[in-house]
Design an enzyme around this catalytic site. Structure first.
Site, PDB file in Angstrom:
ATOM      1  N   ASP A   1     -11.323 -20.054  46.303  1.00  0.00           N
ATOM      2  CA  ASP A   1     -10.010 -20.167  46.966  1.00  0.00           C
ATOM      3  C   ASP A   1      -9.726 -21.629  47.290  1.00  0.00           C
ATOM      4  O   ASP A   1     -10.516 -22.299  47.956  1.00  0.00           O
ATOM      5  CB  ASP A   1     -10.050 -19.318  48.246  1.00  0.00           C
TER       6      ASP A   1
ATOM      7  N   SER B   1      -4.090 -13.821  53.899  1.00  0.00           N
ATOM      8  CA  SER B   1      -3.851 -15.203  54.331  1.00  0.00           C
ATOM      9  C   SER B   1      -3.211 -15.217  55.718  1.00  0.00           C
ATOM     10  O   SER B   1      -3.825 -14.726  56.670  1.00  0.00           O
ATOM     11  CB  SER B   1      -3.016 -15.933  53.269  1.00  0.00           C
TER      12      SER B   1
ATOM     13  N   HIS C   1      -6.843 -17.726  45.625  1.00  0.00           N
ATOM     14  CA  HIS C   1      -6.021 -17.249  46.740  1.00  0.00           C
ATOM     15  C   HIS C   1      -4.895 -16.321  46.285  1.00  0.00           C
ATOM     16  O   HIS C   1      -4.081 -15.892  47.092  1.00  0.00           O
ATOM     17  CB  HIS C   1      -5.425 -18.470  47.451  1.00  0.00           C
TER      18      HIS C   1
END
Lengths: 280, 280
Positions: free
Chosen positions: B226, B146, B259
């Site tokens: 995600d 991320s 995620h």
């Protein structure tokens, strides 16, 4: 029953569910890993994992790395919270009594007796919920860590027909003889130590009358650098009891390993292979 | 430099260290996994891992299951905290700015400029500390998740000679074009978007002038389920930039994965094998 988390993991699904438990008279949460075959509806065997003091249903599912092995062997892994929580569930200021510290017993003393019935929850209600709600067969194994290692040993020793295999990481093998256990069993069961014996793996082994063929082999993994080894865990007491009664025990002392999930993660693959063999 | 945690793990040692960092003008923590060979003093290559928003040095080392693969390949894994913390380090109420959200830039605006110099920390100071203090070779690879995937891509694209390979999970590939990035880069660098380009992987790829042989292949792993895919991550922007300039990109979209660390844990083994090949 309500699903509150769902994550794809190693081709399967790591989920968290909550449900109203009649055993504990309140809401319980559990983590469940469903390998790909179970998602397709094929019935899979189940490993039950009992966690240690302070843990919720989250610790094992986020830190042990079990999903890789569960996917590989096609095993469902169920990890319940260590006690009921919230609402009118009593608690104590200590981390080692009350919420997060159910010790897998049916409490008989107030204020614990109404909700702290984790033995019944783990042995009866949770498998019924899992086998009714998911593609789970009735082939069951059980494992756990520390307080949960104690729980796994006690549950398997008392219910050999319900489980194919049992293992434990860093278990509290003799709660009647160590501070964590003495505090919890006094609170949950009262001062009469006779009532403690049904929740003490060393006592269960020492007093068993089953024939050798019925004796459940115990696989115990213990870190040699565990900070609680000589005060709370004392695997030598289990070893002595097993030697005396001829109970099969495979005790592995792993030099340097501590009480943490780094230890569990290092050997959970071997335990999953062991249980997979028994569950096949 | 002081060791504050040490756990035996998969035959090696998972440790956490803190040290005074001149780059950030304060204390920094990092996790380091030392495989058995490194504990014996044999120099091992190093994978640097950059974590995402809200993370400390703990998330990756407790949840990704990387130690198994690091042990298998003989790779040291270093996972720093995502920002300086405590003392006079400024913060913001949001989880996406300030402590836990360093974005791997050198801030130029107040109140951030004094401490928020994570780019220098990651590129220069941390490798120097690791290579001086442990049995670490100067063979380096870098990865992250991320915000940390963004950091890994930016650091590798700008310093191709310093790394053998780069990969990213769910990276913020175009911080200049998404809300998380616009907020952070405005705060840390000011309104002049020209200054943002040095910290934007899509801009770095689009504007690169290196010959094809110098172009660093990018391995990007992205969950198709995600929750931030279309708002904050937008891998299609990186794909378009790479296609336009002929930059090698291996973008893997994994259907259903979200995620979380469950996604990272599912594929970290493949990434470790990829980096091991480059580090060999």
């Amino acid at each position: 029953m309500e699903r509150i988390e769902k994550h794809v993991s190693h081709g399967g699904s790591q989920e968290v569910w909550k449900h109203a438990s009649s055993a504990v008279g309140g809401e319980m949460k559990f983590g469940i890993y469903l390998p790909e075959a179970a998602l397709r509806g094929q019935k899979c065997p189940v490993l039950y994992w009992l966690s240690g003091l302070t843990c919720t249903e989250q610790n094992f599912i986020t830190k042990a790395g079990v999903q890789r092995y569960a996917a590989e062997h096609g095993i469902i892994v169920v990890a319940p919270d260590t006690s009921p929580r919230g609402g009118d569930v009593p608690d104590s200021p200590g981390y080692d009594l009350g919420q997060g510290a159910g010790f897998y017993v049916n409490a008989t003393r107030e204020p614990w007796a109404k909700h702290f019935r984790m033995y019944d929850y783990v042995v009866s209600e949770l498998p019924a919920v899992v086998e009714a709600g998911f593609a789970a067969s009735d082939a069951r194994s059980i494992s756990g860590h520390s307080m949960g290692g104690h729980g796994a040993l006690v549950v398997a020793l008392r219910n050999p027909g319900r489980y194919r295999s049992v293992s434990a990481f860093s278990p509290i093998v003799a709660p009647s003889q160590v501070p964590w256990g003495e505090k919890a069993l006094t609170a949950y069961l009262g001062d009469d130590r006779e009532t403690w014996k049904q929740y003490d793996a060393v006592e269960l082994v020492a007093n068993e009358s089953k024939s050798a063929s019925e004796k459940f082999p115990l696989l115990v993994e213990q870190g040699g650098g565990d900070e609680f080894l000589s005060t709370q865990l004392r695997p030598e007491l289990l070893q002595a009891a097993c030697e005396k009664t001829g109970h099969p025990l495979h005790l592995k002392i792993r030099e340097g390993y501590d009480h943490s999930y780094y230890f569990i993660a290092s050997f959970i693959g071997e335990h999953m292979a062991y249980h997979a063999n028994a569950l096949a």
